[in-house]
Design an enzyme around this catalytic site. Structure first.
Site, mmCIF file in Angstrom:
data_model
loop_
_atom_site.group_PDB
_atom_site.id
_atom_site.type_symbol
_atom_site.label_atom_id
_atom_site.label_comp_id
_atom_site.label_asym_id
_atom_site.label_seq_id
_atom_site.Cartn_x
_atom_site.Cartn_y
_atom_site.Cartn_z
ATOM 1 C CB SER A 1 6.141 -1.381 -0.386
ATOM 2 O OG SER A 1 6.366 -2.357 -1.373
ATOM 3 C CE1 TYR B 1 2.577 1.084 -3.619
ATOM 4 C CE2 TYR B 1 4.328 -0.547 -3.484
ATOM 5 C CZ TYR B 1 3.201 0.048 -2.954
ATOM 6 O OH TYR B 1 2.700 -0.394 -1.750
ATOM 7 C CE LYS C 1 3.348 2.806 -0.261
ATOM 8 N NZ LYS C 1 2.447 3.351 0.778
#
Length: 327
Positions: free
Chosen positions: A124, A148, A152
């Site tokens: 991402s 998040y 990642k």
């Protein structure tokens, strides 16, 4: 060739599975066995001509990763994750699914003797954190500002290291925000980028929670599937030790999105957007990157749209059978 798609019930997973079912291939490789796995049983690719398996699988449960890898699939596409807003709201769940699940999968591969599949890992743009230059290059430092994004980054580093050690042949693809996502909204903080276009194109009102000068990096679901297909079959020698690549896309403001919507579907459709500021969403999105130099990805053969109008036209063609809303 055996293809395993983990996260196959999600939007990109479903579209990839349906693409494989239609063509019988992923990229330039024929697929005779297709395994679809997710926490709910995937329903896509029912008409696949080869052997199709659909399984319910949670990578965070002991033994699940080993069960999936036991058949020694040639290509593993790892799309399973919880999205940005949910990972930020539930710290434990985010790390359990986005990090622990990924580590379990990679270790199941590592511990299978004589086995080193191609692994395509969905990363991402959230791996990057402000402050940003005007245009971000692939070698910009990874300093995420969300849980998040941190999860990642950890997945990317594992992919690099496990590939370096020869346990797998990994390719990490940093997806742009995928727009326009069909179906119902999800819990991603970026969901409004699709919602302000999808809902009006379906004749429904949409809420815009940020200012129109917010700029972001986008590509269509069609391009997302193309990224995976290319990553699954490309010559990875060109990657060297840098296994993670930022995908091409379109840099556009929310205002640019609305202008393109108006050009494609008219004023009445664009008028269905209602401004309703949300400081939480604005704060999260404000820490995201805006524009990228993706020369490396393009040199490696990855392709995407070149204008936001093209992204809207892809949605109309793929999801609305080419039909614009009346009125």
């Amino acid at each position: 060739m055996h293809l395993l798609i983990i996260g196959a019930a999600g939007m990109i997973g479903r579209k990839l599975a349906e693409r494989v079912a239609v063509t019988g291939r992923i990229g330039d490789r024929a697929v005779d066995t297709l395994t679809l796995a997710d926490v709910v049983e995937p329903e896509a690719a029912q008409d696949f001509a080869g052997t199709r398996h659909a399984v319910t699988a949670d990578l965070t449960e002991p033994g699940t990763a080993e069960r999936l890898i036991g058949a020694r699939p040639d290509i593993v596409v790892h799309l399973a994750a919880i999205v940005s807003g949910e990972a930020e709201a539930d710290f434990d769940k985010g790390y359990r699914i986005n990090l622990d699940g990924t580590r379990a999968l990679f270790d199941a591969i590592r511990l299978t003797d004589g086995y080193a599949p191609r692994v395509v890992y969905a990363s991402s743009l959230a791996v990057f954190g402000a402050p940003f230059p005007d245009v971000i290059a692939d070698d910009f430092h990874l300093t995420p500002l969300t849980s998040y994004g941190t999860q990642k980054v950890m997945g990317e580093l594992l992919l690099d290291d496990y590939s370096r050690r020869g346990f797998m042949d990994g390719v990490g693809i940093r997806f742009p925000t995928i727009c326009i996502r069909p179906g119902r909204p999800n819990k991603a903080a970026s969901g409004f980028f699709s919602g302000i276009l999808r809902e009006p194109l379906n004749g429904q009102e949409a809420v815009l929670p940020v200012d129109e000068d917010v700029r972001h990096w986008h590509a269509s679901p069609r391009s997302a599937v193309g990224f995976i297909e290319h990553a699954a079959t490309m010559d990875t020698a060109a990657l060297g030790s840098r296994r993670n690549v930022t995908m091409p896309g379109v840099s556009a403001t929310v205002g640019d999105q609305i202008k393109a919507l108006r050009q494609v579907a008219g004023d009445a459709t664009a008028a269905l957007i209602r401004r309703e500021p949300d400081p939480t969403i604005a704060r999260i999105v404000g820490g995201w990157p805006r524009d990228f130099d993706t020369a490396r990805a393009r040199d490696l053969g990855f392709r995407a749209e070149t204008s936001f109008r093209e992204i809207i036209e892809v949605y109309v063609e793929d999801e609305l059978d080419g039909k614009l809303p009346s009125g």
